[in-house]
Enzyme design. Structure first.
Site, PDB file in Angstrom:
ATOM      1  N   ASP A 124      10.818 -48.316  11.085  1.00  0.00           N
ATOM      2  CA  ASP A 124      11.636 -48.744   9.951  1.00  0.00           C
ATOM      3  C   ASP A 124      10.998 -48.483   8.589  1.00  0.00           C
ATOM      4  O   ASP A 124      11.691 -48.319   7.594  1.00  0.00           O
ATOM      5  CB  ASP A 124      11.980 -50.230  10.068  1.00  0.00           C
ATOM      6  CG  ASP A 124      10.741 -51.138  10.099  1.00  0.00           C
ATOM      7  OD1 ASP A 124       9.608 -50.612  10.070  1.00  0.00           O
ATOM      8  OD2 ASP A 124      10.912 -52.369  10.169  1.00  0.00           O
ATOM      9  N   HIS A 125       9.665 -48.410   8.530  1.00  0.00           N
ATOM     10  CA  HIS A 125       8.986 -48.323   7.237  1.00  0.00           C
ATOM     11  C   HIS A 125       8.927 -46.906   6.669  1.00  0.00           C
ATOM     12  O   HIS A 125       8.710 -46.737   5.468  1.00  0.00           O
ATOM     13  CB  HIS A 125       7.555 -48.864   7.364  1.00  0.00           C
ATOM     14  CG  HIS A 125       7.440 -50.341   7.197  1.00  0.00           C
ATOM     15  ND1 HIS A 125       8.198 -51.232   7.904  1.00  0.00           N
ATOM     16  CD2 HIS A 125       6.638 -51.099   6.393  1.00  0.00           C
ATOM     17  CE1 HIS A 125       7.879 -52.459   7.553  1.00  0.00           C
ATOM     18  NE2 HIS A 125       6.936 -52.407   6.634  1.00  0.00           N
ATOM     19  N   ASP A 189       3.284 -57.327  10.687  1.00  0.00           N
ATOM     20  CA  ASP A 189       3.978 -57.313   9.405  1.00  0.00           C
ATOM     21  C   ASP A 189       4.009 -58.748   8.907  1.00  0.00           C
ATOM     22  O   ASP A 189       4.226 -59.682   9.695  1.00  0.00           O
ATOM     23  CB  ASP A 189       5.401 -56.768   9.561  1.00  0.00           C
ATOM     24  CG  ASP A 189       6.071 -56.519   8.219  1.00  0.00           C
ATOM     25  OD1 ASP A 189       6.116 -55.349   7.797  1.00  0.00           O
ATOM     26  OD2 ASP A 189       6.546 -57.489   7.603  1.00  0.00           O
ATOM     27  N   ARG A 476       9.803 -59.464  -1.787  1.00  0.00           N
ATOM     28  CA  ARG A 476       8.523 -59.278  -2.467  1.00  0.00           C
ATOM     29  C   ARG A 476       8.735 -58.378  -3.669  1.00  0.00           C
ATOM     30  O   ARG A 476       9.551 -57.448  -3.617  1.00  0.00           O
ATOM     31  CB  ARG A 476       7.508 -58.676  -1.481  1.00  0.00           C
ATOM     32  CG  ARG A 476       6.091 -58.720  -1.919  1.00  0.00           C
ATOM     33  CD  ARG A 476       5.164 -58.519  -0.725  1.00  0.00           C
ATOM     34  NE  ARG A 476       5.034 -59.742   0.071  1.00  0.00           N
ATOM     35  CZ  ARG A 476       4.547 -59.784   1.302  1.00  0.00           C
ATOM     36  NH1 ARG A 476       4.154 -58.680   1.896  1.00  0.00           N
ATOM     37  NH2 ARG A 476       4.448 -60.941   1.927  1.00  0.00           N
ATOM     38  N   SER A 671       1.209 -58.482   2.236  1.00  0.00           N
ATOM     39  CA  SER A 671       1.528 -58.020   3.576  1.00  0.00           C
ATOM     40  C   SER A 671       0.330 -58.154   4.514  1.00  0.00           C
ATOM     41  O   SER A 671      -0.795 -58.424   4.095  1.00  0.00           O
ATOM     42  CB  SER A 671       1.976 -56.556   3.525  1.00  0.00           C
ATOM     43  OG  SER A 671       0.885 -55.718   3.232  1.00  0.00           O
ATOM     44  N   ARG A 673      -1.210 -55.872   5.882  1.00  0.00           N
ATOM     45  CA  ARG A 673      -1.726 -54.502   5.837  1.00  0.00           C
ATOM     46  C   ARG A 673      -3.217 -54.443   6.172  1.00  0.00           C
ATOM     47  O   ARG A 673      -4.074 -54.666   5.330  1.00  0.00           O
ATOM     48  CB  ARG A 673      -1.455 -53.941   4.446  1.00  0.00           C
ATOM     49  CG  ARG A 673      -1.455 -52.458   4.330  1.00  0.00           C
ATOM     50  CD  ARG A 673      -0.824 -52.048   3.033  1.00  0.00           C
ATOM     51  NE  ARG A 673       0.566 -52.471   2.962  1.00  0.00           N
ATOM     52  CZ  ARG A 673       1.255 -52.606   1.823  1.00  0.00           C
ATOM     53  NH1 ARG A 673       0.668 -52.360   0.679  1.00  0.00           N
ATOM     54  NH2 ARG A 673       2.505 -52.976   1.855  1.00  0.00           N
TER      55      ARG A 673
END
Length: 789
Positions: A124-125, A189, A476, A671, A673
């Site tokens: 999706d990203h 995520d 965000r 996030s 990340r």
């Protein structure tokens, strides 16, 4: 102490009477009998101390309740919170394509043939949004073919469910397919808590944490404190679930929930839809909360039935009604209680540049003038994982129809992002999609797109210095997050408010009361939007090509190849283990103000390098502001020569000069990340010393073998400068004691003029995290343990 409610003692045979489900749903239903058996052990250890819902789900997933809780004696619950590390066995893992690359590269190093729990990958990203699905999706699939092929081959080899590009956004698909009351899930995520809208404990983590669950390694979490959020009254008119969490963000701030779970309760809960609860839980990440969740109720039953999971609802009913699971105990105590009266709630607009700057819509016009925010709104965007439900879209289309009937068209570009193929197909069947497109909307593919920075924006020059504002229903809004432009101000609000604002593009317009002049000279005023919780005709399946095989089996014959010449994928080389010596580092940079994971490891165009650690490391801290010079992405060598920040890191790495970065509060906000930890480690960083950390980032640093420390005295931050030498004094002692040394480390500072002094720093390293540090990383440690077995 309040008297505890008697707990009826059960046995496994009794718990196993919970209704079974069909074969297709077996991997999706929480193991209620096992969880209740575990919870019975917890009740015995704690002398039947009343538990919150969050504690019931967490403690029922303890790998060994006696080990985690046994040392605390009876009634330990309030003492455990914020103190004890829990070892947990999650039920499921979900990964999005950007983070799944590194997670799978790490998993591959373990040599295991399959995952120990059901796992899914969601593409999706990496899908860029611009002109709509028909144009954007084929282009994104071509651009990212190497990555998508890699992830799909990993899925086939290891028995992972693969949701390909265009299928939808991870959190919406999880809600529709995998989330369930009482489930415990890890997701790579930060908005994984979206699943808490369906009564799950769902926690955002880095890829290394996901590998814990995928390898059946107990996953460690410091027992969170619990904030009870009491909802009273009922939403009405323009107010939406989004306004609950944007209001809470304004009260708690971006770090007010750190170390806490937000557990919702009260009469107001029953007035919300399941997808509305998911919206609220989704944005709990913006206050730093570990996760958020709601108790199981009728809205959950309706949603489970509508999404083909009525059997799971039946099992949950028994767990709730016969065994008192899936809700808090009567006398359970929270660490704090926040009360929100839904009847008094007004739509809010949060931003710019931070999700906790909350302004009521009635105050926005005046505030925008006082703050010199742009008066012309440039774009409106709705959808995303936060607000793409059928209820959201049906309320929005009601406003579009009102405006269309009055002869109005949007004044500014309007983008719609469906959350999944199921949502898109249902909207198309019910005519909602046609209403959008007939009224000028651009419908993007079922993917993250502009929300995560994958927006090929054409209306504003990429190098412009002029500010502009956008209204979005996203979650965000940090600088440069959506379009790469640091001057774009993203104002977060409900999809209803976004939609109303596109008809004027004017910051002075209040859709709750102001009118718009129609083409025939009349005055038009919106009436409050109305929508449907669930589609009356049920959900439409949509195109089969976007649905994966259910419960795929691993196939060891499937090759997973990574070209050594690839600039997108790179096999990992293990980080070096700790040499047993004290750490001696130079201060490379002092960071000023907010430093999110977007600042540390930028997204947008950099997402294409998520599977290539060396290439993505060129973005490390490029968004950070130098505390000493106010420059962005600028650091200075010992001889005074200036470099971009990753450039200096690379130079010092080549010179074998370990470094430390100093920063202020909530470092690593945002996030999950893990590249924000991987890249500094790869580039020679050893210590990150800050005033405070965001939870996920601190954990990610530990997983990669770095030492995260906080100032015992925040004023010491001002005593240290770039170029100074920082070295630990008693690290070896802390390691020898498995982290149990009082939670402090002495740090010697040597100024460039030769002056020395010692300061106190705090650590939160557990025994397992000490093992990660000694081995060089968590993955190194897991590999060592697997080889021993």
């Amino acid at each position: 102490m309040l008297s505890a409610r008697a707990v009826v003692k059960r046995n496994l045979a009794t718990f196993s009477k919970i209704p079974s489900v069909s074969k297709d749903l077996q991997s999706r239903v929480p193991p209620y009998a096992k969880l209740l058996t575990n919870l019975e052990k917890v009740h015995k250890i704690t002398n039947n101390t009343p538990l919150t819902l969050a504690e019931k789900i967490l403690y029922s997933h303890l790998t060994n309740p006696e080990e985690s809780l046994g040392g605390w004696g009876v009634s330990p619950i309030r003492d455990i919170r914020g103190q004890e590390y829990l070892k947990l066995s999650p039920d499921r893992v979900a990964m999005q394509d950007a983070s799944a690359q590194m997670a799978m590269l790490q998993f591959m190093t373990t040599g295991l043939p399959d995952t120990s729990v059901p796992t899914s990958i969601h593409c999706d990203h990496l899908v860029v949004g611009k002109n709509g699905e028909e144009y954007d999706l084929p282009k994104s699939k071509e651009t990212n073919k190497e990555v998508f092929d890699f992830l799909e081959s990993c899925a086939k080899r290891y028995g992972i469910t693969f949701w390909g590009p265009g299928s939808g956004i991870i959190h919406q698909i999880v809600l529709e397919n995998y989330s369930a009351p009482g489930l415990m899930m890890l997701g790579t995520d930060s908005h994984t808590p979206n699943a808490g809208g369906l009564g799950a404990i769902a926690i955002g983590v880095g890829g290394a944490d996901a590998v814990d669950a995928m390898t059946a390694t107990p996953w460690e979490l410091k027992a969170p404190k619990i904030v009870g959020v009491k909802l009273t009254g009922k939403l009405s008119g323009w107010s939406a679930p989004k306004d609950i969490i944007t209001t809470i963000a304004g009260k708690l701030t971006v770090r007010g929930g750190t170390g806490y779970i937000l557990e919702y309760f009260g009469e107001g809960v029953d007035s919300l839809s399941c997808t509305g609860m998911a919206t609220i839980c989704n944005m709990g990440a913006e206050v730093g909360a570990t996760t958020s969740l709601f108790p199981y109720n009728d809205a959950h039953r309706r949603y489970l039935a509508a999404t083909g999971r009525k059997e799971i609802a039946n099992a949950a009913d028994v767990a709730l009604n016969q065994f008192n699971f899936l809700k808090s105990d009567e006398y359970a105590q929270y660490d704090d209680v926040l009360e929100i009266n839904l009847s008094d709630l007004e739509p809010t607009v949060n931003g710019p540049f931070t999700p906790d700057l909350s302004t009521k819509i009635s105050d926005y016009a005046q505030t925008s003038l006082e703050e010199n925010w742009p008066q012309d709104i440039s774009v409106g965007l709705i959808g995303s994982c936060t607000n793409s439900s059928y209820q959201d879209m049906s309320r929005v289309v009601d406003l579009v129809k009102q405006a269309a009937d009055a002869g109005l068209k949007p004044k500014i570009p309007f983008f719609v992002t469906p959350g999944s193929e199921q949502i898109r197909a249902t909207l198309e069947r019910d005519g909602i999609m046609k209403t959008f497109t007939d009224n000028g909307a651009i419908v993007l593919g079922n993917a993250c797109g502009p929300c995560i920075g994958q927006w090929d924006r054409g209306d504003v020059p990429k190098d412009t210095k002029q500010t502009n504002s956008i209204f979005t229903s996203f979650n965000r809004n940090f600088r440069a997050r959506n379009d790469g432009n640091r001057n774009t101000m993203n104002f977060l609000t409900s999809p209803e408010i976004v939609t109303a604002m596109i008809y004027t593009g004017d910051a002075q317009f209040n859709p709750l009361k102001d009118s718009i002049t129609t083409p025939d000279g009349k005055q038009f005023t919106f009436t409050a939007p109305k929508g449907e919780e669930l589609p009356q005709r049920g959900f439409e399946h949509g195109r089969d090509v976007f649905y994966p095989e259910n419960d795929p089996k691993p196939n060891a014959e499937i090759p997973v190849k990574v070209s050594p010449d690839s600039d997108r994928l790179q096999l990992l080389e293990p980080f070096k283990p700790w040499d047993g010596k004290e750490l001696k580092t130079h201060v490379l940079l002092k960071v000023k103000g907010k430093c999110t994971t977007d600042h540390i490891s930028a997204a947008g165009v950099w997402l294409k390098y998520k599977g290539h650690l060396e290439n993505i490391s060129y973005n490390t801290l490029i968004g950070a502001q130098n505390y000493e010079t106010d420059e962005v992405n600028k650091a200075y060598d010992l001889d005074g020569k200036g470099y971009d920040i990753p450039g200096l890191m690379m130079k010092w790495k080549d010179e074998h000069r370990p470094w430390v970065v100093l920063a202020e509060h909530n470092y690593g906000e945002g996030s999950a990340r893990e590249h924000a930890a991987l890249s500094p480690r790869y580039l020679g960083g050893q210590i990150i010393l800050v005033k405070s950390f965001a939870r996920i980032h601190e954990t990610n640093l530990k997983k990669q073998g770095m030492l995260p420390l906080t100032f015992a005295n925040e004023a010491d931050f001002d005593r240290i400068s770039s170029g100074d030498v920082i070295e630990t004094v008693n690290l070896a002692d802390m390691v020898a004691k498995d982290g149990d040394n009082g939670g402090e480390i002495d740090v010697k500072v040597t100024k460039r003029n030769g002056e020395t002094f010692t300061i106190k720093a705090k650590h939160t390293m557990s025994k397992d995290q000490i093992n990660f540090f000694k081995a060089g990383s968590a993955i190194n440690y897991i590999g060592q343990q697997r080889r021993k077995n």
